[in-house]
Design an enzyme around this catalytic site. Structure first.
Site, PDB file in Angstrom:
ATOM      1  N   LYS A   1      22.681  14.721   5.946  1.00  0.00           N
ATOM      2  CA  LYS A   1      22.939  16.043   5.387  1.00  0.00           C
ATOM      3  C   LYS A   1      23.739  16.832   6.402  1.00  0.00           C
ATOM      4  CE  LYS A   1      20.677  20.483   4.515  1.00  0.00           C
ATOM      5  NZ  LYS A   1      19.411  21.236   4.430  1.00  0.00           N
TER       6      LYS A   1
ATOM      7  N   GLU B   1      14.204  33.790   5.750  1.00  0.00           N
ATOM      8  CA  GLU B   1      13.617  32.575   6.353  1.00  0.00           C
ATOM      9  C   GLU B   1      13.051  32.817   7.744  1.00  0.00           C
ATOM     10  OE1 GLU B   1      14.715  27.859   7.090  1.00  0.00           O
ATOM     11  OE2 GLU B   1      16.235  29.237   6.330  1.00  0.00           O
TER      12      GLU B   1
ATOM     13  N   GLU C   1      16.934  17.405   0.005  1.00  0.00           N
ATOM     14  CA  GLU C   1      17.490  18.288   1.032  1.00  0.00           C
ATOM     15  C   GLU C   1      16.362  19.027   1.770  1.00  0.00           C
ATOM     16  OE1 GLU C   1      20.165  22.352   1.222  1.00  0.00           O
ATOM     17  OE2 GLU C   1      20.418  21.029  -0.513  1.00  0.00           O
TER      18      GLU C   1
ATOM     19  N   GLU D   1      27.370  28.342  -4.604  1.00  0.00           N
ATOM     20  CA  GLU D   1      26.149  28.681  -3.867  1.00  0.00           C
ATOM     21  C   GLU D   1      26.463  29.631  -2.715  1.00  0.00           C
ATOM     22  OE1 GLU D   1      22.902  26.449  -1.003  1.00  0.00           O
ATOM     23  OE2 GLU D   1      23.511  25.429  -2.856  1.00  0.00           O
TER      24      GLU D   1
END
Length: 363
Positions: free
Chosen positions: A108, A164, A208, A345
């Site tokens: 990734k 986050e 992911e 996104e």
């Protein structure tokens, strides 16, 4: 701005003045351990090899609840002046990265792009932080003076509202709440609920997200006597997007392991970089260059080792004269990624900052 702000739902830290700056995390950790300072605040860059923007403040205050300022300056009108790279180039980059992912050892990698916003009168970091905290009440609002990072950063500020938490440490207890996997919010409640359900069932997004939780488990397991990493993520949301989140809790083996030390061990996670980390970081350096403090970490650590660090996303870097803000957003690319969807996104994520500045993004 002269100082540091981190506003969370439970409490706010506000500092003023700088007694000493630290251009490496190791120097700041040593200063705390030696008793040279009782508190370190600031930001870690995305690239661990770059200089940090950490400092020992002259004064500070913790208050209960999120930051609720009195009178703050208004924000000037802003306009989009350029996109870095242009949308078509970002799609081409993602397409090239997907080819690498399908043919190599890279699992990734996060691809990011930026928009530059210009103003005729200065954008106040404090005013922008206040607006973002008001519009995103459950996020972690921050404003950081980046001057300690040296040339190219004097007078610059990083302002944002991050959803986050990289980590929090209180005594021996450590908590993390990584986010990875994203879907847009919809105005229609039924469509919005369907989008969230789809994210929770998405093979691509679950894979992911698993990269991130596995990474955190591998880093924290040797440092903890107890570690709870749920097998499945939960759904969480901001005004703009749905995210997959996993609440992680652990108990430190060594009580001298500080929040800042943990932040340097965990950062950058696969949520903002990729996996394997070294290869993903090298790929980002090659494709994008220096991300500066976007995707880094913002937070504080005290002499007892306690602290909070949040991931520096949904943010912008404001220049010293206040006449330009550079906002950046990224998305995790895996072998199954659709390049056009990845562009969408980043556009959705940029709306947090654009909305605060009163910019109407393209539909």
């Amino acid at each position: 701005m002269d100082g540091f702000l981190l506003s969370r739902v439970d409490r706010t830290l506000r500092t003023s003045g700088v007694r000493h700056g630290y251009d490496t995390a190791a120097a700041a950790v040593a200063a705390l351990a030696n008793g040279d300072t009782e508190l370190v605040v600031g930001a870690l860059p995305f690239d661990p090899e770059r200089r940090t923007a950490l400092s020992a403040p002259e004064s500070w205050e913790f208050t209960e609840g999120p930051w609720r300022p009195g009178t703050v300056p208004g924000l000037p009108p802003v306009r989009l002046t350029r996109e870095v790279p242009e949308p078509a180039e970002h799609v081409a980059r993602v397409r090239s990265l997907v080819d690498r992912l399908r043919g190599g050892t890279l699992g990734k990698v996060v691809a990011a792009r930026s928009v530059a916003l210009g103003a005729d009168t200065p954008i106040s970091p404090e005013a922008l932080a206040a607006r973002m905290i008001h519009q995103n009440p459950t996020a972690n609002g921050f404003a950081v003076d980046l001057s300690a990072a040296g040339d190219g950063f004097h007078g610059h500020s990083l302002v944002g509202a991050s959803p986050e938490v990289l980590l929090s440490r209180r005594g021996r207890r450590v908590t993390c709440r990584p986010l990875a996997g994203t879907a847009p919010r919809r105005a229609d409640p039924e469509s919005d609920e369907k989008e969230g359900r789809g994210l929770l069932e998405s093979t691509k997004n679950l894979a992911e997200h698993a990269f991130v939780t596995a990474w955190i488990r591998d880093v924290l397991a040797p440092l903890c006597t107890e570690l709870n990493v749920p097998q499945s993520p939960v759904l969480t949301s901001t005004h703009e997007v749905w995210h997959l989140a996993t609440p992680i809790e652990g108990v430190l083996r060594d009580p001298s392991t500080s929040a800042l030390t943990l932040a340097t061990r965990l950062h950058p996670t696969p949520a903002v970089c990729g996996t394997p980390t070294d290869l993903a970081l090298a790929t980002i350096r090659d494709v994008e260059g220096d991300r500066r403090f976007y995707g880094g970490a913002v937070g504080w650590c005290d002499g007892d080792g306690d602290g909070d660090w949040v991931v520096a996303i949904r943010c912008a870097e404001i220049t010293a004269d206040g006449l330009e803000a550079l906002a950046t957003a990224g998305g995790g690319i895996v072998a199954e990624s659709d390049p056009e969807a990845e562009l969408d996104e980043t556009s959705t994520k940029l709306r947090t900052l654009l909305r605060a500045l009163g910019v109407q993004p393209e539909p």
